[in-house]
Scaffold this motif. Structure first.
Motif, mmCIF file in Angstrom:
data_model
loop_
_atom_site.group_PDB
_atom_site.id
_atom_site.type_symbol
_atom_site.label_atom_id
_atom_site.label_comp_id
_atom_site.label_asym_id
_atom_site.label_seq_id
_atom_site.Cartn_x
_atom_site.Cartn_y
_atom_site.Cartn_z
ATOM 1 N N SER A 46 71.118 15.497 26.813
ATOM 2 C CA SER A 46 70.660 15.810 25.457
ATOM 3 C C SER A 46 70.312 14.362 24.886
ATOM 4 C CB SER A 46 71.144 16.874 24.691
ATOM 5 O OG SER A 46 71.186 18.138 25.470
ATOM 6 N N LEU A 47 71.530 13.712 24.568
ATOM 7 C CA LEU A 47 71.521 12.541 23.727
ATOM 8 C C LEU A 47 70.565 11.437 24.421
ATOM 9 C CD1 LEU A 47 75.308 12.436 23.193
ATOM 10 C CD2 LEU A 47 73.450 12.848 21.417
ATOM 11 N N LEU A 48 70.427 11.501 26.002
ATOM 12 C CA LEU A 48 69.503 10.441 26.374
ATOM 13 C C LEU A 48 68.163 10.784 26.317
ATOM 14 C CD1 LEU A 48 71.527 10.260 29.939
ATOM 15 C CD2 LEU A 48 71.228 8.398 28.223
ATOM 16 N N GLN A 55 62.637 5.815 21.749
ATOM 17 C CA GLN A 55 62.083 4.496 22.166
ATOM 18 C C GLN A 55 60.542 4.794 22.541
ATOM 19 O OE1 GLN A 55 64.381 2.689 21.148
ATOM 20 N NE2 GLN A 55 64.463 1.280 22.973
ATOM 21 N N ARG A 56 60.187 5.958 23.007
ATOM 22 C CA ARG A 56 58.772 6.190 23.414
ATOM 23 C C ARG A 56 58.239 5.164 24.326
ATOM 24 N NH1 ARG A 56 55.833 7.425 17.425
ATOM 25 N NH2 ARG A 56 57.339 8.951 16.949
ATOM 26 N N LYS A 57 59.111 4.968 25.232
ATOM 27 C CA LYS A 57 58.939 3.878 26.351
ATOM 28 C C LYS A 57 59.117 4.578 27.783
ATOM 29 C CE LYS A 57 61.851 0.683 27.224
ATOM 30 N NZ LYS A 57 62.650 -0.454 26.824
ATOM 31 N N PHE A 58 58.172 4.427 28.780
ATOM 32 C CA PHE A 58 58.409 5.068 29.844
ATOM 33 C C PHE A 58 58.057 4.113 30.906
ATOM 34 C CE2 PHE A 58 57.098 7.220 34.016
ATOM 35 C CZ PHE A 58 58.072 8.096 33.820
ATOM 36 N N ILE A 59 59.104 3.698 31.663
ATOM 37 C CA ILE A 59 58.860 2.440 32.653
ATOM 38 C C ILE A 59 58.319 2.913 33.944
ATOM 39 C CG2 ILE A 59 60.043 0.508 33.710
ATOM 40 C CD1 ILE A 59 62.106 0.920 31.804
ATOM 41 N N ILE A 60 57.308 2.269 34.423
ATOM 42 C CA ILE A 60 56.432 2.686 35.525
ATOM 43 C C ILE A 60 56.917 1.765 36.557
ATOM 44 C CG2 ILE A 60 54.468 3.108 36.857
ATOM 45 C CD1 ILE A 60 54.750 5.274 34.890
ATOM 46 N N GLY A 61 57.464 1.851 37.454
ATOM 47 C CA GLY A 61 57.940 0.679 38.617
ATOM 48 C C GLY A 61 58.531 1.343 39.880
ATOM 49 N N SER A 105 68.827 5.099 33.244
ATOM 50 C CA SER A 105 68.297 3.719 33.505
ATOM 51 C C SER A 105 67.330 3.496 32.395
ATOM 52 C CB SER A 105 67.504 3.597 34.778
ATOM 53 O OG SER A 105 66.360 4.805 34.592
ATOM 54 N N HIS A 106 66.813 4.118 31.829
ATOM 55 C CA HIS A 106 66.220 3.771 30.261
ATOM 56 C C HIS A 106 66.722 3.569 29.280
ATOM 57 C CE1 HIS A 106 62.599 5.312 32.390
ATOM 58 N NE2 HIS A 106 61.439 5.092 31.493
ATOM 59 N N PHE A 107 67.881 4.305 29.219
ATOM 60 C CA PHE A 107 68.878 3.731 27.969
ATOM 61 C C PHE A 107 69.500 2.608 28.346
ATOM 62 C CE2 PHE A 107 73.398 3.879 26.719
ATOM 63 C CZ PHE A 107 73.352 3.858 25.215
ATOM 64 N N LEU A 108 69.825 2.184 29.509
ATOM 65 C CA LEU A 108 70.606 0.854 29.865
ATOM 66 C C LEU A 108 69.654 -0.368 29.752
ATOM 67 C CD1 LEU A 108 73.034 1.927 32.676
ATOM 68 C CD2 LEU A 108 73.638 1.629 30.250
ATOM 69 N N ASP A 109 69.113 -0.616 28.559
ATOM 70 C CA ASP A 109 68.000 -1.518 28.441
ATOM 71 C C ASP A 109 68.466 -3.121 28.092
ATOM 72 O OD1 ASP A 109 68.719 -1.043 25.842
ATOM 73 O OD2 ASP A 109 66.537 -0.026 25.118
ATOM 74 N N THR A 110 69.933 -3.266 28.040
ATOM 75 C CA THR A 110 70.468 -4.564 27.686
ATOM 76 C C THR A 110 71.632 -4.815 28.738
ATOM 77 O OG1 THR A 110 72.112 -3.582 26.064
ATOM 78 C CG2 THR A 110 69.653 -4.383 25.335
ATOM 79 N N GLU A 111 72.257 -5.941 28.970
ATOM 80 C CA GLU A 111 73.232 -6.225 29.905
ATOM 81 C C GLU A 111 74.457 -5.823 29.089
ATOM 82 O OE1 GLU A 111 74.025 -10.111 31.512
ATOM 83 O OE2 GLU A 111 71.770 -10.057 32.321
ATOM 84 N N LYS A 112 74.477 -5.781 27.744
ATOM 85 C CA LYS A 112 75.825 -5.471 27.033
ATOM 86 C C LYS A 112 75.941 -3.925 27.103
ATOM 87 C CE LYS A 112 77.466 -4.994 22.339
ATOM 88 N NZ LYS A 112 77.549 -5.157 20.768
ATOM 89 N N LYS A 113 74.985 -3.098 27.188
ATOM 90 C CA LYS A 113 75.118 -1.708 27.414
ATOM 91 C C LYS A 113 75.559 -1.416 28.951
ATOM 92 C CE LYS A 113 71.743 0.306 24.662
ATOM 93 N NZ LYS A 113 70.233 0.864 24.453
#
Length: 401
Positions: A46-48, A55-61, A105-113
């Motif tokens: 739910s939090l994710l 973020q309104r971002k969907f990564i296509i790849g 995988s969408h949440f983990l958008d920085t190396e720190k995370k």
């Protein structure tokens, strides 16, 4: 204001992830406590989802191709499987796991995370080891019994493997980050895994630690040899404990298959028969397989028991043929290729776990494991972040020219 909310949500999700990993390892394999793990997982998802919407971002790849094609190859087997209902049930599991993978995988958008999530996983393994002591008590664990322990917490092999991966993660902090005190959880989790009698656990620890150390060959061969000697001495002392006798007895029996000497235990013999049965079925329908979760029916005709193959390669070959094998392990090849290009300690750890997983998939069915999809999410995120950094660097260099 919106940015502050997102940052606050980041922190909540990271803490929730730690709680989920702990409850997953401790509570998800028993009917009476499964509800705890499910509630925590539902909260995490739910939090994710909230983060994803913010973020309104969907990564296509490749990650989206993996989710789409993997779900498709699983569900289409419904039309030719011996028992379609089983395929649908298996697909529901895969769908839930891939949704967790996609959101994480969408949440983990920085190396720190990524680093924080890796640390959370390591902590959860240590907590699992402590919980094992709490469940059985010191006296029972060190009673000298040659029976395998762990069924009251999880499936024995699953428990052993979890503790083994915890030892590898701990060694990563000890060896790569020079956190000397982390040698304690390395020894502790290795010792705890020995009580399960899992051969796979010892294999994971040996291969994982060796691969983590292998990074020094290119940098400093002298350091590699010196550290290898120290680690060998440490494990020689640790493995001399009586608790490892059962593991080595089972390993010796398994190696009898290769040497041709000694007697092969029933577990090893059954696994060999499963491989033979699975390969025979694969050759009958090598392209699309016979539908997911169908191996057990072919095995039942041979042994009278309905059970899976205990081998991820065989399970995929029988279930989805070469198509399933290509989609699933093509993803691993993609990740290995892209992470190999990266420098840094995270890349070393991710490469190690990927290679260890490819090795032990001969003995486990990993495509149904939450650990697998969580780790794949970390790998995809790491590759995506690295590719973005490369693109930014190229763009900056182009502007300077």
């Amino acid at each position: 204001m919106n940015e502050r909310k997102i940052l606050s949500l980041d922190t909540v999700i990271l803490w929730e992830f730690l709680i989920y990993m702990i409850t997953f390892h401790i509570f998800s394999y028993r009917a009476e406590t499964l509800i705890i793990s499910k509630i925590v997982m539902l909260l995490l998802i739910s939090l994710l989802i909230l983060y994803f919407l913010a973020q309104r971002k969907f990564i296509i790849g490749w990650r989206f191709f993996f989710v789409l094609s993997w779900n498709l190859i699983v569900i289409v087997g419904y039309f030719w499987a011996p028992f379609p209902r089983d395929v649908f049930s298996r697909w529901m599991t895969v769908f839930q796991l891939t949704m967790l993978f996609l959101l994480l995988s969408h949440f983990l958008d920085t190396e720190k995370k990524i680093k924080q999530v890796i640390l959370s996983m390591t902590i959860s393994y240590v907590v699992l080891g402590i919980y094992m002591i709490y469940s059985y008590g010191i006296s029972l664990l060190f009673s000298g019994s040659l029976s395998r322990i762990g069924n009251e917490i999880s499936r024995i092999n699953t428990l052993g493997m979890s503790l083994a991966f915890g030892a590898v993660f701990s060694f990563y902090y000890f060896y790569t980050h020079k956190k000397n005190l982390m040698i304690l959880p390395v020894g502790f989790l290795t010792l705890m895994s020995s009580f399960t009698g899992s051969r796979k656990a010892i294999i994971v620890i040996f291969i994982g630690i060796f691969l983590l150390m292998l990074q020094d060959i290119k940098i400093d061969k002298t350091r590699f040899v010196r550290n290898l000697i120290i680690v060998v001495i440490f494990f020689a002392i640790l493995l001399s404990l009586a608790s490892f006798d059962l593991v080595f007895t089972r390993l010796e029996s398994a190696l009898s298959v290769i040497s041709g000497k000694g007697s092969v235990d029933r577990s090893t013999y059954l696994r060999m028969e499963m491989i033979s049965t699975g390969f025979e079925q694969f050759l009958k329908r090598p392209i699309i397989g016979t539908g997911f979760d169908s191996f057990k029916y072919f095995w039942a005709k041979v042994s009278g028991n309905l059970t899976y193959s205990h081998n991820n390669y065989i399970e995929l070959m029988v279930s989805g043929g070469l198509l399933a094998l290509f989609i699933y392990y093509g993803t691993y090849i993609y990740l290995l290729k892209n992470i190999w290009k990266r420098q840094g300690d995270i890349a070393v750890l991710l490469l190690t776990i990927l290679l260890v997983t490819l090795s032990i998939d001969m003995f486990v069915v990993s495509y149904l494991s939450k650990d697998t999809y969580i780790f794949l999410a970390i790998c995809f995120s790491y590759v995506y972040i690295g590719n973005n950094q490369d693109s930014t660097k190229l763009s900056d260099d182009s502007d300077k020219d």
